[in-house]
Write a protein that holds these residues in place. Structure first.
Motif, short mmCIF file in Angstrom:
data_model
loop_
_atom_site.label_atom_id
_atom_site.label_comp_id
_atom_site.label_asym_id
_atom_site.label_seq_id
_atom_site.Cartn_x
_atom_site.Cartn_y
_atom_site.Cartn_z
N HIS A 100 26.81 -3.43 57.74
CA HIS A 100 26.65 -2.03 57.35
C HIS A 100 26.31 -1.17 58.55
O HIS A 100 25.69 -1.64 59.51
N THR A 101 26.69 0.12 58.49
CA THR A 101 26.25 1.09 59.49
C THR A 101 25.27 2.06 58.85
O THR A 101 25.24 2.21 57.63
N GLY A 102 24.50 2.71 59.68
CA GLY A 102 23.54 3.70 59.22
C GLY A 102 22.13 3.26 59.51
O GLY A 102 21.85 2.06 59.67
N THR A 103 21.24 4.24 59.62
CA THR A 103 19.83 3.92 59.92
C THR A 103 18.90 4.70 59.00
O THR A 103 19.27 5.74 58.45
N VAL A 104 17.69 4.18 58.87
CA VAL A 104 16.60 4.88 58.18
C VAL A 104 15.38 4.81 59.08
O VAL A 104 15.18 3.84 59.81
N THR A 105 14.59 5.87 59.02
CA THR A 105 13.35 5.94 59.79
C THR A 105 12.18 6.05 58.82
O THR A 105 12.24 6.81 57.85
N PHE A 106 11.14 5.28 59.08
CA PHE A 106 9.95 5.28 58.25
C PHE A 106 8.79 5.89 59.00
O PHE A 106 8.52 5.52 60.16
N ASN A 107 8.12 6.84 58.37
CA ASN A 107 6.92 7.49 58.92
C ASN A 107 7.13 8.05 60.32
O ASN A 107 6.20 8.05 61.13
N ASP A 108 8.34 8.48 60.63
CA ASP A 108 8.68 9.00 61.96
C ASP A 108 8.34 8.03 63.08
O ASP A 108 8.15 8.42 64.23
N GLN A 109 8.24 6.73 62.76
CA GLN A 109 7.79 5.76 63.76
C GLN A 109 8.77 4.63 64.01
O GLN A 109 8.92 4.20 65.14
N ILE A 110 9.39 4.11 62.98
CA ILE A 110 10.25 2.95 63.16
C ILE A 110 11.61 3.22 62.53
O ILE A 110 11.69 3.64 61.38
N THR A 111 12.67 3.02 63.30
CA THR A 111 14.03 3.21 62.82
C THR A 111 14.72 1.86 62.80
O THR A 111 14.71 1.13 63.78
N VAL A 112 15.30 1.54 61.66
CA VAL A 112 16.05 0.29 61.48
C VAL A 112 17.40 0.63 60.87
O VAL A 112 17.58 1.69 60.28
N GLY A 113 18.35 -0.28 61.03
CA GLY A 113 19.66 -0.03 60.43
C GLY A 113 20.73 -0.95 60.95
O GLY A 113 20.44 -2.00 61.53
N ASN A 114 21.99 -0.49 60.75
CA ASN A 114 23.16 -1.32 61.05
C ASN A 114 22.89 -2.73 60.54
O ASN A 114 22.90 -3.71 61.26
N PHE A 115 22.63 -2.78 59.24
CA PHE A 115 22.17 -3.99 58.59
C PHE A 115 23.26 -5.04 58.46
O PHE A 115 24.43 -4.73 58.30
N SER A 116 22.85 -6.30 58.52
CA SER A 116 23.72 -7.44 58.31
C SER A 116 23.10 -8.29 57.22
O SER A 116 21.92 -8.64 57.30
N ILE A 117 23.88 -8.62 56.19
CA ILE A 117 23.42 -9.50 55.13
C ILE A 117 24.17 -10.82 55.26
O ILE A 117 25.40 -10.83 55.31
N GLY A 118 23.43 -11.91 55.35
CA GLY A 118 24.06 -13.21 55.48
C GLY A 118 23.14 -14.32 55.02
O GLY A 118 21.95 -14.11 54.82
N LEU A 119 23.70 -15.50 54.89
CA LEU A 119 22.94 -16.67 54.48
C LEU A 119 22.14 -17.19 55.67
O LEU A 119 22.63 -17.25 56.78
N ALA A 120 20.89 -17.52 55.41
CA ALA A 120 20.01 -18.08 56.44
C ALA A 120 19.45 -19.40 55.91
O ALA A 120 18.39 -19.42 55.28
N PRO A 121 20.17 -20.49 56.13
CA PRO A 121 19.71 -21.78 55.62
C PRO A 121 18.30 -22.10 56.11
O PRO A 121 17.92 -21.77 57.22
N GLY A 122 17.53 -22.72 55.25
CA GLY A 122 16.20 -23.15 55.65
C GLY A 122 15.11 -22.11 55.46
O GLY A 122 13.98 -22.33 55.89
N ARG A 123 15.41 -20.98 54.81
CA ARG A 123 14.34 -20.01 54.56
C ARG A 123 13.33 -20.64 53.62
O ARG A 123 13.69 -21.22 52.60
#
Length: 171
Positions: free
Chosen positions: A44-67
């Protein structure tokens, strides 16, 4: 959430934000006998910012064996924009609907990952509910005899997310 960038209108509209599915997506699944993820990631593309402090985005969803977090599907949502870490373990999804062209995965619980909790310096947040996600995508058949399907980019395809804010006390 204090800012968003490069997002799309969410489906349905009661979600806060939507993210476009990118052409680099290579997620495959089978619909024979029910929804069965096989391989790949949803990008995915796009970002979100929380509390004007941390910006995250360009998300990737995938399988993570062993969680090892209890009550999760084995899929994770990773930020590839700034932290390059797993933000959420994805809970077992609610209803999955596929009509031969459109895939909808509903009511996916976002559970705060140990990695994200540690970055926030709040390890007790691990496994707590952080919101709900939904995936809406157009799909096309992969030319293989076992009728495996792959998600393709579509203007309306997106990851829509509801985030819930909670006041967390330090102990």
């Amino acid at each position: 959430m204090t800012d968003t960038n490069n997002t799309v209108a969410p489906i349905p509209s009661n979600y806060l934000v939507g993210f476009k599915i990118e052409s680099t997506t290579n997620f495959t699944f089978s619909d024979e006998g029910g929804f069965t993820p096989l391989s790949g990631t949803i990008e995915h593309t796009g970002t979100v910012t929380f509390n004007d402090q941390i910006t995250v985005g360009n998300f990737s969803i995938g399988l993570a064996p062993g969680r090892t977090v209890t009550g999760v599907s084995g899929f994770v949502l990773r930020d590839t924009f700034s932290l390059n870490t797993i933000l959420f373990d994805l809970g077992i999804p609610g209803p999955v609907a596929f009509d031969g062209q459109n895939l909808t995965i509903s009511d996916v619980k976002l559970l705060i990952s140990p990695e994200f909790a540690n970055l926030l310096q709040k390890p007790k947040l691990t496994g707590l509910f952080g919101g709900t996600a939904r995936i809406d995508a157009q799909v096309a058949a992969v030319p293989e005899p076992d009728s495996v399907l792959a998600i393709l980019v579509a203007g309306a395809a997106l990851l829509a997310t509801k985030f819930y804010t909670q006041k967390i006390k330090s102990t």
